[in-house]
Design a protein around this motif. Structure first.
Motif, PDB file in Angstrom:
ATOM      1  N   HIS A  43      14.167 -11.335   4.614  1.00  0.00           N
ATOM      2  CA  HIS A  43      14.497 -11.997   5.833  1.00  0.00           C
ATOM      3  C   HIS A  43      13.629 -13.236   6.083  1.00  0.00           C
ATOM      4  CE1 HIS A  43      15.086 -13.100  10.041  1.00  0.00           C
ATOM      5  NE2 HIS A  43      16.419 -12.986   9.718  1.00  0.00           N
ATOM      6  N   TYR A  45      11.921 -14.201   8.430  1.00  0.00           N
ATOM      7  CA  TYR A  45      10.738 -14.163   9.150  1.00  0.00           C
ATOM      8  C   TYR A  45       9.587 -13.268   8.428  1.00  0.00           C
ATOM      9  CZ  TYR A  45      13.422 -14.990  13.372  1.00  0.00           C
ATOM     10  OH  TYR A  45      14.135 -15.517  14.513  1.00  0.00           O
ATOM     11  N   ASP A  59      19.206 -15.497   6.432  1.00  0.00           N
ATOM     12  CA  ASP A  59      19.523 -14.848   7.792  1.00  0.00           C
ATOM     13  C   ASP A  59      20.167 -13.681   7.890  1.00  0.00           C
ATOM     14  OD1 ASP A  59      22.180 -15.519   7.907  1.00  0.00           O
ATOM     15  OD2 ASP A  59      21.736 -17.500   9.115  1.00  0.00           O
ATOM     16  N   SER A  60      20.429 -13.013   9.086  1.00  0.00           N
ATOM     17  CA  SER A  60      20.914 -11.626   9.069  1.00  0.00           C
ATOM     18  C   SER A  60      22.450 -11.699   8.458  1.00  0.00           C
ATOM     19  CB  SER A  60      21.150 -11.067  10.423  1.00  0.00           C
ATOM     20  OG  SER A  60      20.124 -11.168  10.852  1.00  0.00           O
ATOM     21  N   PHE A  83      17.489  -2.093  11.225  1.00  0.00           N
ATOM     22  CA  PHE A  83      18.958  -2.396  11.185  1.00  0.00           C
ATOM     23  C   PHE A  83      19.330  -3.020   9.864  1.00  0.00           C
ATOM     24  CE2 PHE A  83      17.488  -6.129  13.266  1.00  0.00           C
ATOM     25  CZ  PHE A  83      18.402  -7.243  13.078  1.00  0.00           C
ATOM     26  N   MET A  84      18.692  -3.962   9.388  1.00  0.00           N
ATOM     27  CA  MET A  84      19.026  -4.876   8.100  1.00  0.00           C
ATOM     28  C   MET A  84      19.328  -3.865   6.763  1.00  0.00           C
ATOM     29  SD  MET A  84      16.632  -8.129   8.618  1.00  0.00           S
ATOM     30  CE  MET A  84      16.891  -9.071  10.098  1.00  0.00           C
ATOM     31  N   TYR A 149      25.604  -7.126  18.495  1.00  0.00           N
ATOM     32  CA  TYR A 149      24.654  -7.759  18.022  1.00  0.00           C
ATOM     33  C   TYR A 149      24.258  -7.073  16.532  1.00  0.00           C
ATOM     34  CZ  TYR A 149      20.903 -11.542  16.975  1.00  0.00           C
ATOM     35  OH  TYR A 149      20.085 -12.265  16.594  1.00  0.00           O
ATOM     36  N   ASN A 151      21.646  -6.928  15.200  1.00  0.00           N
ATOM     37  CA  ASN A 151      20.420  -6.179  15.651  1.00  0.00           C
ATOM     38  C   ASN A 151      20.392  -4.882  16.493  1.00  0.00           C
ATOM     39  OD1 ASN A 151      20.045  -8.876  14.855  1.00  0.00           O
ATOM     40  ND2 ASN A 151      17.932  -9.101  15.921  1.00  0.00           N
ATOM     41  N   SER A 170      23.810 -14.019  15.007  1.00  0.00           N
ATOM     42  CA  SER A 170      23.362 -15.396  15.695  1.00  0.00           C
ATOM     43  C   SER A 170      24.221 -16.757  15.173  1.00  0.00           C
ATOM     44  CB  SER A 170      21.845 -15.650  15.601  1.00  0.00           C
ATOM     45  OG  SER A 170      21.654 -15.758  14.576  1.00  0.00           O
ATOM     46  N   HIS A 243      11.339 -14.178  21.380  1.00  0.00           N
ATOM     47  CA  HIS A 243      12.100 -15.324  21.664  1.00  0.00           C
ATOM     48  C   HIS A 243      11.843 -15.467  23.203  1.00  0.00           C
ATOM     49  CE1 HIS A 243      13.635 -14.996  17.557  1.00  0.00           C
ATOM     50  NE2 HIS A 243      13.462 -16.215  17.622  1.00  0.00           N
ATOM     51  N   HIS A 266      16.412 -20.795  18.436  1.00  0.00           N
ATOM     52  CA  HIS A 266      17.226 -19.392  17.968  1.00  0.00           C
ATOM     53  C   HIS A 266      17.838 -19.262  19.517  1.00  0.00           C
ATOM     54  CE1 HIS A 266      18.271 -15.551  16.691  1.00  0.00           C
ATOM     55  NE2 HIS A 266      18.169 -16.092  15.553  1.00  0.00           N
ATOM     56  N   GLU A 268      18.502 -16.444  20.614  1.00  0.00           N
ATOM     57  CA  GLU A 268      17.829 -15.213  21.378  1.00  0.00           C
ATOM     58  C   GLU A 268      16.948 -15.879  22.667  1.00  0.00           C
ATOM     59  OE1 GLU A 268      15.871 -12.649  18.654  1.00  0.00           O
ATOM     60  OE2 GLU A 268      17.714 -12.484  17.455  1.00  0.00           O
ATOM     61  N   SER A 282      21.051 -20.182  14.082  1.00  0.00           N
ATOM     62  CA  SER A 282      20.353 -18.667  13.485  1.00  0.00           C
ATOM     63  C   SER A 282      19.155 -19.166  12.673  1.00  0.00           C
ATOM     64  CB  SER A 282      21.375 -18.242  12.653  1.00  0.00           C
ATOM     65  OG  SER A 282      21.684 -19.093  11.362  1.00  0.00           O
ATOM     66  N   THR A 283      18.294 -18.182  12.111  1.00  0.00           N
ATOM     67  CA  THR A 283      17.282 -18.583  11.115  1.00  0.00           C
ATOM     68  C   THR A 283      17.882 -19.567   9.912  1.00  0.00           C
ATOM     69  OG1 THR A 283      17.343 -16.625   9.989  1.00  0.00           O
ATOM     70  CG2 THR A 283      15.828 -16.885  11.827  1.00  0.00           C
TER      71      THR A 283
HETATM   72  P1  13P Z   1      18.840 -14.399  12.285  1.00  0.00           P
HETATM   73  O1  13P Z   1      20.294 -13.637  12.115  1.00  0.00           O
HETATM   74  O2  13P Z   1      19.076 -15.652  13.070  1.00  0.00           O
HETATM   75  O3  13P Z   1      18.344 -14.402  10.906  1.00  0.00           O
HETATM   76  O4  13P Z   1      18.178 -13.744  13.330  1.00  0.00           O
HETATM   77  C1  13P Z   1      17.458 -12.348  12.885  1.00  0.00           C
HETATM   78  C2  13P Z   1      16.683 -11.844  14.105  1.00  0.00           C
HETATM   79  O5  13P Z   1      16.236 -10.999  13.893  1.00  0.00           O
HETATM   80  C3  13P Z   1      16.169 -13.058  15.123  1.00  0.00           C
HETATM   81  O6  13P Z   1      15.364 -12.521  15.811  1.00  0.00           O
END
Ligand code: 13P
Ligand code: SF4
Length: 378
Positions: A43, A45, A59-60, A83-84, A149, A151, A170, A243, A266, A268, A282-283
């Motif tokens: 990911h 991050y 991103d997710s 969760f991913m 979501y 997440n 997102s 966030h 973002h 969030e 999204s990211t």
């Molecule tokens: P993204 O789907 O934008 O990568 O976001 C994941 C996430 O956990 C943002 O806090």
């Protein structure tokens, strides 16, 4: 190279005292030996050292597509959060993929089991089921579409699958909410109130039509009966602790100090920040926006610190700031480090997969319904 099935598992402790160079070399050695059987997903991050070893990053939404599309891989090591990895297990081992592989499962590994998401933990399945039962005394829940979501735990995705609902990320929240309103009169959106609110406001739904359901409140999630009856979107009282640190005064401070600066956040982030930002997404969208910008563009970016720092080093021709005077980093994402990655890979190769994420069959079946609905939404 096939994966051995009999040898002693390696303990984590010795890996923690190894230097990064040594760990990196050993990780690359395992990657070479396992070849296309191994897919390391990262990911955005994740810290740079870890991202450097990923086959694919995203991103997710992109990561779930990658897991869903995986072909000859047998092992997914997920550098992200719990969760991913659950989502990857569900998608990589769905019935059509198992049939393609003669029932061979993809083993999904999360290098550190403590890499959770505090937002996902804000909605437990028992709480959501209780809320649904309470709501059904006030409104017709057969016309409520539950939207989770991504997440969130797999059990919540399964809840959505069972109740005609769907998953969103997102990057597709608006399209998913449009899908939901084509099928019902109301939405229950969990666990992130901010993504739910920001997206719904953009669709003309007002804050008065969006009560927040507090699972710890005594009655009706802390709302009057009328508020629930008048609702369009019932938002779960959850948030991302990273966030929510971005504040409107940070936006004002950057605009005053750096005229012409663009604020990119973002979704969030809280409404007060989201609605005064220049751009949001999204990211993946944040990265794309910076990549497409002219040299000399000034940005203050409101998302996790590791991603903002990577953007800074990858785009020295632009002026990139972190949109907060305090450090906002995702401590759980940060738990995945080279020591855990190397340890989990060497155990995997030795036939002793550690930290395997395997969602039970019943949860998988219904989560998949909700995830496939999402993947079909354009
Ligand atoms: P993204 O789907 O934008 O990568 O976001 C994941 C996430 O956990 C943002 O806090
Ligand atoms: Fe969860 Fe927030 Fe970390 Fe994303 S940044 S994984 S929402 S705690």
């Amino acid at each position: 190279m096939s994966v051995a099935t009999e040898s002693a598992p390696f303990e984590l402790a010795p890996y923690k005292s190894l230097e990064n160079d040594e760990l990196s070399k050993r990780i690359e050695d395992v990657r070479k030996r396992l070849g296309s059987k191994l897919l390391i997903l990262g990911h955005h991050y994740q810290q740079d050292e870890v991202i450097a070893h990923s086959d694919l990053r995203g991103d997710s939404y992109q990561l779930s597509q990658m897991a869903a599309a995986s072909t000859d891989c047998r092992y997914i090591v997920f550098c992200g959060v719990h969760f991913m990895a659950e989502t990857a297990d569900i998608l990589a081992n769905r019935p059509e993929k198992l049939a393609e592989r003669d029932s061979a499962r993809v083993t999904v590994v999360l290098p550190d089991m403590a890499a959770g998401c505090s937002m996902a933990d804000m909605a437990a399945i028992e709480q959501v089921e209780d809320a649904w039962a309470d709501m059904s005394e006030l409104i017709d829940t057969s016309r409520v579409i539950p939207v989770t979501y991504i997440n969130s735990a797999a059990s919540l995705k399964a809840f959505c699958g069972r109740h005609g609902g769907i998953v969103c990320t997102s990057s597709n929240a608006r399209a998913v909410l449009e899908w939901a309103f084509e099928r019902g009169d109301r939405v229950l959106f969990f666990p992130d109130q901010h993504l739910g609110r920001n997206t719904s406001l953009g669709m003309g739904i007002t804050n008065e039509q969006m009560p927040v359901w507090d699972p710890y409140a005594d009655e009706n999630g802390g709302n009057s009966e009328q508020q629930i009856r008048d609702s369009k979107v019932i938002l779960w009282k959850g948030h991302c602790s990273v966030h929510q640190m971005f504040r409107p005064e940070h936006v004002a401070m950057f605009r005053e100090k750096h005229p012409g600066i663009k604020i990119l956040v973002h979704p969030e982030c809280p409404q007060e920040v989201f609605e005064i930002a220049d751009e949001a997404g999204s990211t993946g969208k944040i990265i794309q926006t910076v990549q497409n910008a002219e040299p000399g563009t000034k940005w203050a970016i409101g998302t996790e610190l590791h991603l903002v720092n990577r953007l800074k080093s990858e785009h020295p021709d632009q002026e990139i700031h972190f949109l907060s005077p305090v450090i906002c980093m995702c401590a759980t994402m940060y738990r995945i480090d080279l020591a855990h990655l190397c340890w989990s890979l060497e155990n995997l190769e030795a036939g002793h997969a550690v930290n395997v994420i395997e969602v039970d069959d019943e949860t998988t079946k219904w989560s998949l319904v909700a995830l496939e609905r999402m993947l079909q939404v354009k």
